[in-house]
Design a protein around this motif. Structure first.
Motif, mmCIF file in Angstrom:
data_model
loop_
_atom_site.group_PDB
_atom_site.id
_atom_site.type_symbol
_atom_site.label_atom_id
_atom_site.label_comp_id
_atom_site.label_asym_id
_atom_site.label_seq_id
_atom_site.Cartn_x
_atom_site.Cartn_y
_atom_site.Cartn_z
ATOM 1 N N PHE A 110 0.828 -1.209 0.000
ATOM 2 C CA PHE A 110 0.000 0.000 0.000
ATOM 3 C C PHE A 110 0.865 1.264 0.000
ATOM 4 N N THR A 111 2.027 1.217 -0.616
ATOM 5 C CA THR A 111 3.020 2.276 -0.473
ATOM 6 C C THR A 111 2.734 3.542 -1.280
ATOM 7 N N ARG A 112 1.827 3.500 -2.232
ATOM 8 C CA ARG A 112 1.534 4.680 -3.055
ATOM 9 C C ARG A 112 0.049 5.018 -2.981
ATOM 10 N N PRO A 113 -0.456 5.370 -1.801
ATOM 11 C CA PRO A 113 -1.890 5.604 -1.668
ATOM 12 C C PRO A 113 -2.416 6.753 -2.525
ATOM 13 N N GLN A 114 -1.649 7.830 -2.687
ATOM 14 C CA GLN A 114 -2.146 8.952 -3.486
ATOM 15 C C GLN A 114 -2.407 8.530 -4.926
ATOM 16 N N SER A 115 -1.507 7.758 -5.498
ATOM 17 C CA SER A 115 -1.682 7.297 -6.877
ATOM 18 C C SER A 115 -2.854 6.331 -7.003
ATOM 19 N N ALA A 116 -2.976 5.426 -6.046
ATOM 20 C CA ALA A 116 -4.093 4.477 -6.071
ATOM 21 C C ALA A 116 -5.424 5.206 -5.924
ATOM 22 N N ILE A 117 -5.476 6.202 -5.055
ATOM 23 C CA ILE A 117 -6.696 6.991 -4.859
ATOM 24 C C ILE A 117 -7.035 7.762 -6.127
ATOM 25 N N ALA A 118 -6.039 8.379 -6.758
ATOM 26 C CA ALA A 118 -6.274 9.117 -8.001
ATOM 27 C C ALA A 118 -6.827 8.202 -9.084
ATOM 28 N N GLU A 119 -6.315 7.003 -9.162
ATOM 29 C CA GLU A 119 -6.787 6.029 -10.157
ATOM 30 C C GLU A 119 -8.259 5.680 -9.905
ATOM 31 N N LEU A 120 -8.645 5.513 -8.644
ATOM 32 C CA LEU A 120 -10.041 5.233 -8.301
ATOM 33 C C LEU A 120 -10.940 6.402 -8.693
ATOM 34 N N ILE A 121 -10.527 7.605 -8.351
ATOM 35 C CA ILE A 121 -11.310 8.799 -8.683
ATOM 36 C C ILE A 121 -11.459 8.933 -10.193
ATOM 37 N N GLY A 129 -12.656 16.005 -11.645
ATOM 38 C CA GLY A 129 -12.834 17.431 -11.887
ATOM 39 C C GLY A 129 -13.240 18.217 -10.652
ATOM 40 N N LYS A 130 -13.336 17.542 -9.511
ATOM 41 C CA LYS A 130 -13.725 18.235 -8.281
ATOM 42 C C LYS A 130 -12.876 17.730 -7.121
ATOM 43 N N THR A 131 -12.953 18.425 -6.007
ATOM 44 C CA THR A 131 -12.218 18.019 -4.811
ATOM 45 C C THR A 131 -12.892 16.804 -4.188
ATOM 46 N N ASN A 132 -12.099 15.833 -3.779
ATOM 47 C CA ASN A 132 -12.602 14.614 -3.152
ATOM 48 C C ASN A 132 -11.873 14.371 -1.837
ATOM 49 N N HIS A 133 -12.564 13.705 -0.915
ATOM 50 C CA HIS A 133 -12.008 13.402 0.403
ATOM 51 C C HIS A 133 -12.089 11.904 0.643
ATOM 52 N N HIS A 168 -12.374 4.811 2.310
ATOM 53 C CA HIS A 168 -13.701 5.429 2.353
ATOM 54 C C HIS A 168 -13.648 6.723 1.558
ATOM 55 N N TRP A 169 -14.503 6.813 0.545
ATOM 56 C CA TRP A 169 -14.595 7.992 -0.310
ATOM 57 C C TRP A 169 -15.876 8.713 0.062
ATOM 58 N N GLN A 170 -15.747 9.840 0.739
ATOM 59 C CA GLN A 170 -16.895 10.554 1.283
ATOM 60 C C GLN A 170 -17.906 10.964 0.216
ATOM 61 N N GLU A 171 -17.457 11.626 -0.836
ATOM 62 C CA GLU A 171 -18.375 12.162 -1.841
ATOM 63 C C GLU A 171 -19.154 11.065 -2.555
ATOM 64 N N ALA A 172 -18.556 9.929 -2.767
ATOM 65 C CA ALA A 172 -19.220 8.826 -3.475
ATOM 66 C C ALA A 172 -19.996 7.917 -2.524
ATOM 67 N N PHE A 180 -23.056 3.045 -0.092
ATOM 68 C CA PHE A 180 -24.064 2.985 0.963
ATOM 69 C C PHE A 180 -25.454 3.167 0.367
ATOM 70 N N GLY A 181 -26.380 2.279 0.745
ATOM 71 C CA GLY A 181 -27.752 2.329 0.258
ATOM 72 C C GLY A 181 -27.980 1.539 -1.021
ATOM 73 N N LYS A 182 -26.928 1.281 -1.766
ATOM 74 C CA LYS A 182 -27.023 0.482 -2.993
ATOM 75 C C LYS A 182 -26.504 -0.931 -2.755
ATOM 76 N N ASP A 183 -25.364 -1.028 -2.072
ATOM 77 C CA ASP A 183 -24.702 -2.308 -1.837
ATOM 78 C C ASP A 183 -24.734 -2.695 -0.362
ATOM 79 N N THR A 184 -25.592 -2.015 0.403
ATOM 80 C CA THR A 184 -25.738 -2.310 1.829
ATOM 81 C C THR A 184 -27.186 -2.639 2.133
ATOM 82 N N VAL A 185 -27.383 -3.446 3.151
ATOM 83 C CA VAL A 185 -28.730 -3.826 3.589
ATOM 84 C C VAL A 185 -28.816 -3.656 5.103
#
Length: 167
Positions: free
Chosen positions: A47-58, A65-69, A87-91, A119-124
């Motif tokens: 898990f040594t490059r979290p910023q790159s992995a997070i950017a790839e997910l976004i 195109g927007k700020t994400n947390h 955990h991706w807050q906006e999504a 949450f709400g789609k893949d959770t029960v």
């Protein structure tokens, strides 16, 4: 969606991060006391490059195109196994993050995860509602892990960024 294989280039200035790890806090109840401890993922080999992995997910979800947390949190079991989440807050997404052993493309490990629970789609509400599904989780499972991540995980704020494709 953009091609998943696109290369995402982000400057370090697009990210800000912080760590708030409190070992004294109790681990999520949904692990039934099977997790031994919380771990700082960015210090772990897969898990040594979290910023790159997070950017790839976004980028996969075309939300660059927007700020994400996001926050990341990991848990170690007695046998040394680490179970990690982002955990991706906006999504309203909780992603299982298995890390990467691929030296050529370590950044795709989060985007290509087997599980992205919204949450709400893949959770029960109850475990009975899972009814044999290999994909659903309970609201409680999702909420306890995201709450723990927000309280004790590594936090990342990702400014808008442009994509550069090799194609």
């Amino acid at each position: 969606m953009n091609n998943v294989c696109c290369y995402v280039f982000c400057t370090v200035a697009a990210f800000s991060s912080s760590i708030n790890i409190c070992k004294a806090d109790q681990l999520p109840d949904v692990f039934n006391n099977s997790a031994k401890e919380r771990v700082v993922l960015s210090t772990q080999p897969y898990f040594t490059r979290p910023q790159s992995a997070i950017a790839e997910l976004i980028a996969l979800y075309e939300e660059n195109g927007k700020t994400n947390h996001l926050c990341t949190v990991g848990y170690r079991w007695d046998d040394g196994h680490i179970m990690a989440f982002a955990h991706w807050q906006e999504a309203k997404m909780l992603a299982l993050w298995e890390g990467s052993t691929d030296e050529d493309r370590p950044d795709t490990s989060l985007a290509l995860s087997r599980r992205h629970w919204v949450f709400g789609k893949d959770t029960v509400k109850t475990a009975a509602e899972i009814n044999g599904s290999t994909y659903l989780v309970t609201d409680k499972y999702w909420q306890e892990i995201t709450d723990d991540c927000e309280k004790n995980g590594e936090h990342y704020t990702v400014a808008p960024f442009a994509l550069n494709s090799s194609e």
